[in-house]
Write a protein that holds these residues in place. Sequence first.
Motif, PDB file in Angstrom:
ATOM      1  N   ALA C  21       7.907  12.297  43.927  1.00 41.94           N
ATOM      2  CA  ALA C  21       8.683  11.605  42.902  1.00 41.94           C
ATOM      3  C   ALA C  21       8.102  10.226  42.629  1.00 41.94           C
ATOM      4  CB  ALA C  21      10.138  11.488  43.330  1.00 41.94           C
ATOM      5  N   SER C  41      13.271   9.483  31.681  1.00 39.60           N
ATOM      6  CA  SER C  41      14.046  10.158  32.713  1.00 39.60           C
ATOM      7  C   SER C  41      13.132  11.012  33.585  1.00 39.60           C
ATOM      8  CB  SER C  41      15.102  11.024  32.017  1.00 39.60           C
ATOM      9  OG  SER C  41      15.881  11.657  32.967  1.00 39.60           O
ATOM     10  N   GLY C  44      10.924   8.595  38.277  1.00 40.87           N
ATOM     11  CA  GLY C  44      11.000   8.104  39.652  1.00 40.87           C
ATOM     12  C   GLY C  44      11.674   6.757  39.813  1.00 40.87           C
ATOM     13  N   THR C  46      15.039   5.961  39.913  1.00 39.11           N
ATOM     14  CA  THR C  46      16.123   6.009  40.896  1.00 39.11           C
ATOM     15  C   THR C  46      15.557   6.134  42.304  1.00 39.11           C
ATOM     16  OG1 THR C  46      17.645   6.975  39.329  1.00 39.11           O
ATOM     17  CG2 THR C  46      18.137   7.340  41.635  1.00 39.11           C
ATOM     18  N   THR C  47      14.562   6.989  42.440  1.00 40.03           N
ATOM     19  CA  THR C  47      13.947   7.186  43.750  1.00 40.03           C
ATOM     20  C   THR C  47      13.398   5.862  44.279  1.00 40.03           C
ATOM     21  OG1 THR C  47      13.359   9.397  43.017  1.00 40.03           O
ATOM     22  CG2 THR C  47      12.264   8.589  44.987  1.00 40.03           C
TER      23      THR C  47
HETATM   24  N1  LIG Z   1      17.342  15.150  45.428  1.00 39.73           N
HETATM   25  C1  LIG Z   1      16.230  15.548  44.816  1.00 39.73           C
HETATM   26  N2  LIG Z   1      15.606  16.676  45.210  1.00 39.73           N
HETATM   27  C2  LIG Z   1      14.472  17.076  44.608  1.00 39.73           C
HETATM   28  N3  LIG Z   1      13.878  16.441  43.599  1.00 39.73           N
HETATM   29  C3  LIG Z   1      14.445  15.319  43.156  1.00 39.73           C
HETATM   30  C4  LIG Z   1      15.655  14.812  43.733  1.00 39.73           C
HETATM   31  N4  LIG Z   1      15.991  13.669  43.094  1.00 39.73           N
HETATM   32  C5  LIG Z   1      15.033  13.480  42.165  1.00 39.73           C
HETATM   33  N5  LIG Z   1      14.112  14.464  42.194  1.00 39.73           N
HETATM   34  C6  LIG Z   1      12.924  14.582  41.347  1.00 39.73           C
HETATM   35  O1  LIG Z   1      12.152  13.415  41.522  1.00 39.73           O
HETATM   36  C7  LIG Z   1      11.691  12.941  40.287  1.00 39.73           C
HETATM   37  C8  LIG Z   1      12.150  11.511  40.065  1.00 39.73           C
HETATM   38  O2  LIG Z   1      13.546  11.469  39.961  1.00 39.73           O
HETATM   39  P1  LIG Z   1      14.363  10.126  39.720  1.00 39.73           P
HETATM   40  O3  LIG Z   1      13.864   9.100  40.678  1.00 39.73           O
HETATM   41  O4  LIG Z   1      15.796  10.457  39.799  1.00 39.73           O
HETATM   42  O5  LIG Z   1      13.959   9.766  38.249  1.00 39.73           O
HETATM   43  P2  LIG Z   1      14.630   8.740  37.219  1.00 39.73           P
HETATM   44  O6  LIG Z   1      15.658   7.951  37.947  1.00 39.73           O
HETATM   45  O7  LIG Z   1      13.488   7.922  36.740  1.00 39.73           O
HETATM   46  O8  LIG Z   1      15.202   9.567  36.127  1.00 39.73           O
HETATM   47  C9  LIG Z   1      12.197  13.892  39.219  1.00 39.73           C
HETATM   48  O9  LIG Z   1      11.159  14.781  38.916  1.00 39.73           O
HETATM   49  C10 LIG Z   1      13.323  14.602  39.885  1.00 39.73           C
HETATM   50  O10 LIG Z   1      13.418  15.916  39.403  1.00 39.73           O
END
Ligand SMILES: Nc1ncnc2c1ncn2[C@@H]1O[C@H](COP(=O)(O)OP(=O)(O)O)[C@@H](O)[C@H]1O
Lengths: 259, 275, 342
Positions: C21, C41, C44, C46-47
């Motif tokens: 991510a 969206s 990454g 949020t991650t």
């Molecule tokens: N709990 C999770 N399990 C598996 N994949 C995840 C999870 N959370 C996020 N992802 C994947 O990690 C990537 C980054 O997600 P995220 O950080 O939520 O993106 P953003 O906040 O920029 O929309 C995306 O491809 C998402 O599908």
Amino acid sequence: MKARLPSYAVLTLLVLFLVGPFFVIVAASFSAGSTLAFPPQGFSFKWVEKVFTVESFQASFALSMFLAIVATFAALVLGVPVSYALSRYRLPLAETVRTIVSSPIIVPGIVVGLALLRYLVVPFGMDITLSLFLAHTALVLPYAVRVVSASLENLRSDIEEAAVLLGSSRIGAFFRVVLPNIRGGILAAFILGFVTSFNQVPVSLFLTGPGVRTLPIDMLGYMERTYDPSVAALSALLAFMSIGIVFIAERFIGFSRYV
Amino acid sequence: MFQNRAEGFALALPAAIFAAVIFIVPVIILLSGGMHVNGHWTLSAYTDFFASSLDRLVLWRTLKLGILVTLVAAIIGYASAFAIVSLSPSSRGRMIGIVVLPLMISPVARTYAWLVILGRTGIVNQALMTVGLTDEPIRLLFSQTAVFVGLLQLFLPLMVISLVSALENMPNDVVPAARVLGANWLQIFFKVILPLTREGLVIGGTLVFVGSVTAYITPAILGGSKVLTLVTLLYQRVTIANDLVSASVIALILIVMSFGTNILLRKIATARNRA
Amino acid sequence: MSDHVYLSLEALTLAYGDTVAVDGLDLSIAEGELITLLGPSGCGKTTTMRAVAGLLKPSSGRIMLDGRDVTRLGANKRQVGLVFQSYALFPHLSVYENVAFGLKLKGERGRDLEGHVMEGLKTVGLTQFASRKPAELSGGQQQRVSLARSMVMHPKVLLLDEPLSNLDARLRLEMRTELQRVQRETGVTMIFVTHDQGEALALADRIVLMKGGAVEQIGTPEDLYNRPKSAFVADFVGFENVFAVEDGKLRTADGAVPVSGTVPAGAAALAWRPAMVALGSGPHHGSVRGVSFAGGTREYLLDSSLGPIKAEADAALPVHDLGTTLAFDLPAERAAPLQRYA
Ligand SMILES: Nc1ncnc2c1ncn2[C@@H]1O[C@H](COP(=O)(O)OP(=O)(O)O)[C@@H](O)[C@H]1O
Ligand SMILES: [Mg+2]
């Protein structure tokens, strides 16, 4: 909540505790010895075969099957309309009605059985099979109402209104648009009711007569008399039957979410 | 919502009348029997019950077993429910299926298995003797421990399912939010998770407690006449002593425990809704 | 605002199972800066925020905060504030108790506690709602409680994960102003996550634009708006017509096409906003496939031999009907030169 290893350890122990005993019965039922022991002494099918030769088991199995099917059917015949009334009509005393039809689940089964014996069977000379049927119907009714009510709550109530506006009668609307949409719930209620009735002991405990005995009661009696593995074999067979039913129900309607 | 009341009653009444006639009326007559002795209305049967040390012991044992099974089920239930909700959705569904499955298997069969496990020649004794912890089989059956284990195995799934759905219904991100605000895992459990899953815990607890207290098969098979509970005592009073008055006293106590717990449940559940 | 590095992410990598991510992200932030993390969206954001807060463990890389390596430090010890997109208020606690939650864990009691909680509520204008439950508040109010709950902890860094995306347009503007005010008054270092470039441009000291788990470009709002480095950035900030440059010509659907004017040296691609397209005359032609009215201007979508083109004209001019063929030009001197096309 991400810890992986402890998670798996907990789940392994849980499954072992919940499902392990079932494997023990299966293993014990293939014993060649004549008393219950584990690990089993040798391997044979003799106890499994014996189950099918015990006459009382055949009769009680037939009775339990019959009761489970007929009582569950009757409970649905009573339960679906009352669930529908409780979810779609603004009834005074709705909570009282709900409490009345759910009370058999709250009152301990042994009390129900005793009450029926003393005040329906003895004074009115009621047939034991009939009393069993009535008792099991009452017992299954709360499950039927709970599961069917939940399905109805999840179904938008305006679809009946739409059907009525399109020219259907109220009853027609129920059969044409409501029933097809709560099919899963009704099937789940049937299976839950069937299993509940089939496995029921306390209610049936006092409701036995000459030659009239449900299968679980018969098994309890047999266990008191004999200490051989045939009850293990029968238990294993019944467990397989339940697993089969649940497995199929899970495949087709996602049974576990209705429990 | 339909307005037609007559129609609604017509649909509701058959079931209500059936349950009332087949079930509520006989039970009420039975219960009144405990207060109607030798043609008089009296509570002497109740004072007799509480005066008898055997009866008191059985009552206390039944309550103790019920509470103990519920407590242990709650602890194991939380641990299991946490583990289950941390699984991927597909394995979570499968795991819930495995937990639900035993509920569908005959309690006679499930209890019978403990005879094989705990009996004189059962697995536990075999293991103990092989390891050399004991020379001859120890008595595990017909003890409170055996009844406890049997009841726990019987009713644990109900607790696990209630807690899994409570955890699933918890709002997203409150746990990480508490973490970021400085809470350790213990504080998170008691300040956030427990209050937010209280309803599930109470529902699961009621099912387990009422189930344990009113169970017949498990105490009958694993406890025998050594470890009587209220239900097996009631059975004895009817079949051996033919003492219907005493049986009806026990019946009322059982109903009070069951109804009481259920009412308590509703209280707690609605208190939370109002908050 | 000071210039020395206060928070730095070094080659940060996070994976969910096989999904990477965040992929080798580098970022340095000064104390008191307001950074926005911008990106589509799933890129990454949020991650990354969860990793900074300590809720996710990086598979590799390092996080330094206030001169200390915090990579392995638990979220409850990190002193990082996080405002969740869902607000994550505790539904069983009142507004007051929500704000008091972290302070109590720090051992605050009595007068001190009450003073700090009420001060926090005052900052967000919610003192009169102290005894309400979160469910009795509007979305905007819940958002403020969440902000107060983080701010009373005096976090070293305050992270906000798309905090405005659940609000309606008017509230969004109001909250944005409020966030800016809180940040100015307290001087807290702030990372604000958004997928809305308008929000990012309006708020940030610096914008970090992310793509596929890594930083695509970092710069002031003006840098990004006027000098995008890649086609991805250009497209994100509104340069809707982007063409790669090969041997001084544009690479189009129709092959290499000469540009009017000279291409700046080193440009790998050229990008035009719709307003930069010269409409009405020029060597290229396109037929009108769509027109939309945008207040002062009208936007045209043209089907041309170069591919689809977005152009803009003054709304006071007469409208061109669908199917009309228009001449246009893409003048090199108006274009933003990009260092990279891909
Ligand atoms: N709990 C999770 N399990 C598996 N994949 C995840 C999870 N959370 C996020 N992802 C994947 O990690 C990537 C980054 O997600 P995220 O950080 O939520 O993106 P953003 O906040 O920029 O929309 C995306 O491809 C998402 O599908
Ligand atoms: Mg996100």
